[in-house]
Design an enzyme around this catalytic site. Structure first.
Site, PDB file in Angstrom:
ATOM      1  N   CYS A  96      10.697  -5.629 -10.388  1.00  0.00           N
ATOM      2  CA  CYS A  96       9.978  -5.004 -11.504  1.00  0.00           C
ATOM      3  C   CYS A  96       8.932  -5.974 -12.078  1.00  0.00           C
ATOM      4  CB  CYS A  96      10.963  -4.578 -12.591  1.00  0.00           C
ATOM      5  SG  CYS A  96      10.114  -3.809 -13.984  1.00  0.00           S
ATOM      6  N   LYS A 114      16.520  -5.485  -4.324  1.00  0.00           N
ATOM      7  CA  LYS A 114      15.161  -4.991  -4.056  1.00  0.00           C
ATOM      8  C   LYS A 114      14.161  -6.029  -4.560  1.00  0.00           C
ATOM      9  CE  LYS A 114      12.280  -0.857  -4.691  1.00  0.00           C
ATOM     10  NZ  LYS A 114      11.357  -1.128  -5.802  1.00  0.00           N
ATOM     11  N   GLN A 173      21.075   1.003  -9.880  1.00  0.00           N
ATOM     12  CA  GLN A 173      20.295  -0.240  -9.897  1.00  0.00           C
ATOM     13  C   GLN A 173      20.397  -0.947 -11.249  1.00  0.00           C
ATOM     14  OE1 GLN A 173      15.923  -0.711 -10.215  1.00  0.00           O
ATOM     15  NE2 GLN A 173      16.030  -1.504  -8.128  1.00  0.00           N
ATOM     16  N   PRO A 201      13.859   3.839  -6.377  1.00  0.00           N
ATOM     17  CA  PRO A 201      14.161   3.932  -7.812  1.00  0.00           C
ATOM     18  C   PRO A 201      12.848   3.986  -8.592  1.00  0.00           C
ATOM     19  CG  PRO A 201      14.446   1.668  -7.032  1.00  0.00           C
ATOM     20  CD  PRO A 201      14.174   2.522  -5.816  1.00  0.00           C
ATOM     21  N   GLY A 238       8.442   6.036  -2.831  1.00  0.00           N
ATOM     22  CA  GLY A 238       8.383   6.268  -4.268  1.00  0.00           C
ATOM     23  C   GLY A 238       7.358   7.336  -4.599  1.00  0.00           C
ATOM     24  N   ARG A 239       6.130   6.894  -4.924  1.00  0.00           N
ATOM     25  CA  ARG A 239       5.110   7.805  -5.452  1.00  0.00           C
ATOM     26  C   ARG A 239       4.704   8.918  -4.496  1.00  0.00           C
ATOM     27  NH1 ARG A 239       1.257   3.020  -6.584  1.00  0.00           N
ATOM     28  NH2 ARG A 239       2.368   2.437  -4.688  1.00  0.00           N
TER      29      ARG A 239
HETATM   30  C1  FMN Z   1       6.904   5.042 -12.335  1.00  0.00           C
HETATM   31  C2  FMN Z   1       7.575   3.985 -11.497  1.00  0.00           C
HETATM   32  C3  FMN Z   1       8.791   3.488 -11.888  1.00  0.00           C
HETATM   33  C4  FMN Z   1       9.429   2.515 -11.112  1.00  0.00           C
HETATM   34  N1  FMN Z   1      10.677   2.072 -11.480  1.00  0.00           N
HETATM   35  C5  FMN Z   1      11.356   1.210 -10.679  1.00  0.00           C
HETATM   36  C6  FMN Z   1      12.701   0.830 -10.963  1.00  0.00           C
HETATM   37  O1  FMN Z   1      13.307   1.287 -11.927  1.00  0.00           O
HETATM   38  N2  FMN Z   1      13.297  -0.051 -10.106  1.00  0.00           N
HETATM   39  C7  FMN Z   1      12.656  -0.557  -9.000  1.00  0.00           C
HETATM   40  O2  FMN Z   1      13.240  -1.349  -8.258  1.00  0.00           O
HETATM   41  N3  FMN Z   1      11.398  -0.199  -8.708  1.00  0.00           N
HETATM   42  C8  FMN Z   1      10.739   0.681  -9.492  1.00  0.00           C
HETATM   43  N4  FMN Z   1       9.492   1.099  -9.146  1.00  0.00           N
HETATM   44  C9  FMN Z   1       8.905   0.637  -7.874  1.00  0.00           C
HETATM   45  C10 FMN Z   1       9.197   1.614  -6.744  1.00  0.00           C
HETATM   46  O3  FMN Z   1      10.584   1.674  -6.490  1.00  0.00           O
HETATM   47  C11 FMN Z   1       8.467   1.198  -5.445  1.00  0.00           C
HETATM   48  O4  FMN Z   1       8.904  -0.079  -5.079  1.00  0.00           O
HETATM   49  C12 FMN Z   1       6.955   1.192  -5.595  1.00  0.00           C
HETATM   50  O5  FMN Z   1       6.489   2.332  -6.288  1.00  0.00           O
HETATM   51  C13 FMN Z   1       6.265   1.102  -4.218  1.00  0.00           C
HETATM   52  O6  FMN Z   1       6.619   2.195  -3.415  1.00  0.00           O
HETATM   53  P1  FMN Z   1       5.628   3.471  -3.224  1.00  0.00           P
HETATM   54  O7  FMN Z   1       4.296   2.933  -2.761  1.00  0.00           O
HETATM   55  O8  FMN Z   1       6.319   4.317  -2.191  1.00  0.00           O
HETATM   56  O9  FMN Z   1       5.509   4.134  -4.562  1.00  0.00           O
HETATM   57  C14 FMN Z   1       8.822   2.039  -9.921  1.00  0.00           C
HETATM   58  C15 FMN Z   1       7.585   2.554  -9.547  1.00  0.00           C
HETATM   59  C16 FMN Z   1       6.957   3.521 -10.310  1.00  0.00           C
HETATM   60  C17 FMN Z   1       5.623   4.060  -9.856  1.00  0.00           C
END
Ligand code: FMN
Length: 334
Positions: free
Chosen positions: A104, A144, A74, A20, A229-230
């Site tokens: 978050c 999460k 979520q 997410p 995610g990213r």
């Molecule tokens: C721009 C952005 C928005 C995010 N929004 C949410 C969210 O709405 N809910 C959530 O549980 N995590 C959110 N996250 C966290 C991601 O789901 C994830 O846990 C985090 O980026 C680590 O994973 P990654 O290294 O693959 O990016 C967000 C992350 C980013 C960068």
């Protein structure tokens, strides 16, 4: 290793899921990732309290289309009564799974006691989960979390135990603490510890950007599913690449021309799904356009130009110019 996992009755391929991401992983983004192989997707976080007060954005954020399934909605919130009420409301959108955000780090969310603040209050986290599980009936509720609030208070394992006892059907663990926000390195050993502690499925998340890091996440943590995610920014193909790599089938990376076609497809989808006029919807598309161009010669200069796009026709022309720049560079290098 089994090819699928089950969260409640929902069957999910054990490849890679889309994380997410508020402000990024909207419906257009989820549909693109799904088309290119994401095993499972999660909505942007939605305020449980906001839903109870019939926030006008609820329908936009909670709509689940069949092409996105399996998909979770979520919710974030720290009051069990509002969480239960919100779950009942979002069930009308028929999500496959309801996920609760306890990771978050943003002050606006944490300040209300929600998001990762719940990691500091395990009793309340359990009560919020229990209320959601009760209200959700047959729909599985997942949570999460992060590894902990701060580096000296890593408690993901204790929290995961409590959440499992409260009826959570799976736990996603992002291996960073709240005080790290998104910097530093995600720690796979915490995810491994949670996996060893609970018997419900564990989804591993943090810093997976390619097939190699995805394999490492599976191997080092023993997790049931990997979430990205990213690493998917401008790269929905990553899910297909991982799916092929894990099953040992051939995979051909898309050419730049194909990438630009997919970027334009993504922009068309943003425009089609947006209720805004073309010019305003293009604001939403700008960052995605820049991400699709990342890693190529001249992409820094083009990023600036992506951030000025105000029509689809301009995006088409810019994509063509970008392709020509790469071609002319190849000729000059020969
Ligand atoms: C721009 C952005 C928005 C995010 N929004 C949410 C969210 O709405 N809910 C959530 O549980 N995590 C959110 N996250 C966290 C991601 O789901 C994830 O846990 C985090 O980026 C680590 O994973 P990654 O290294 O693959 O990016 C967000 C992350 C980013 C960068």
């Amino acid at each position: 290793m089994s090819d699928t996992l089950k969260i409640g009755n929902v069957e999910i391929a054990r490849t890679a899921a889309l994380a997410p991401m508020a402000g990024v992983a909207d419906r257009a983004y989820r549909l693109m990732c799904k088309k290119y192989g994401a095993a499972y997707v999660v909505s942007e976080m939605v305020s449980a309290k906001g839903i109870c007060y019939s926030d006008r954005k609820t329908a936009e954020l909670c709509t689940v289309t069949d092409e996105e399934r399996p998909m979770a909605i979520q919710l974030f919130g720290s009051e069990p009564e509002f969480m239960a009420e919100a779950v009942k409301i979002v069930l009308e959108y028929r999500p496959d799974i309801i996920d609760i955000n306890m990771g978050c780090p943003v002050p606006k969310v944490v300040g209300t006691g929600a998001g990762s603040a719940l990691m500091k209050d395990i009793k309340l986290a359990a009560a919020v989960t229990e209320a959601a599980v009760k209200a959700a009936g047959d729909t599985p509720v997942t949570v999460k979390i992060r590894s902990g609030w701060s580096r000296d208070s890593i408690n993901a394992t204790y929290l995961a135990w409590a959440l499992e006892a409260s009826g959570a059907a799976a736990i996603t663990v992002h291996g960073r603490t709240r005080d790290m926000f998104y910097s530093g390195q995600s720690d796979n050993s915490v995810i491994n510890a949670v996996k060893s502690a609970v018997s419900i499925p564990v989804i591993g998340n943090g810093d997976v950007t390619d097939l190699k890091t995805c394999r490492e996440m599976y191997e080092q943590t023993g997790c049931d599913l990997v979430m990205i995610g990213r690493g998917s920014y401008g790269n929905p193909f990553l899910f297909r690449e991982i799916e092929a790599g894990l099953s040992g089938t051939a995979y051909k990376s898309p050419s730049l021309e194909e990438k630009m076609q997919v970027m334009l497809e993504h922009i068309r989808l943003i425009l089609e799904l947006s209720e805004k006029c073309e010019e305003l919807a293009m604001h939403e598309a700008r960052k995605h356009a820049a991400w699709y161009m990342n890693g190529y010669y001249g992409s820094a200069k083009f990023r600036g130009r992506c951030y000025q796009l105000s029509s689809y026709a301009e995006a088409e022309a810019l994509a063509q110019e970008f392709i020509e720049l790469q071609r002319s560079r190849e000729i000059n290098l020969v």
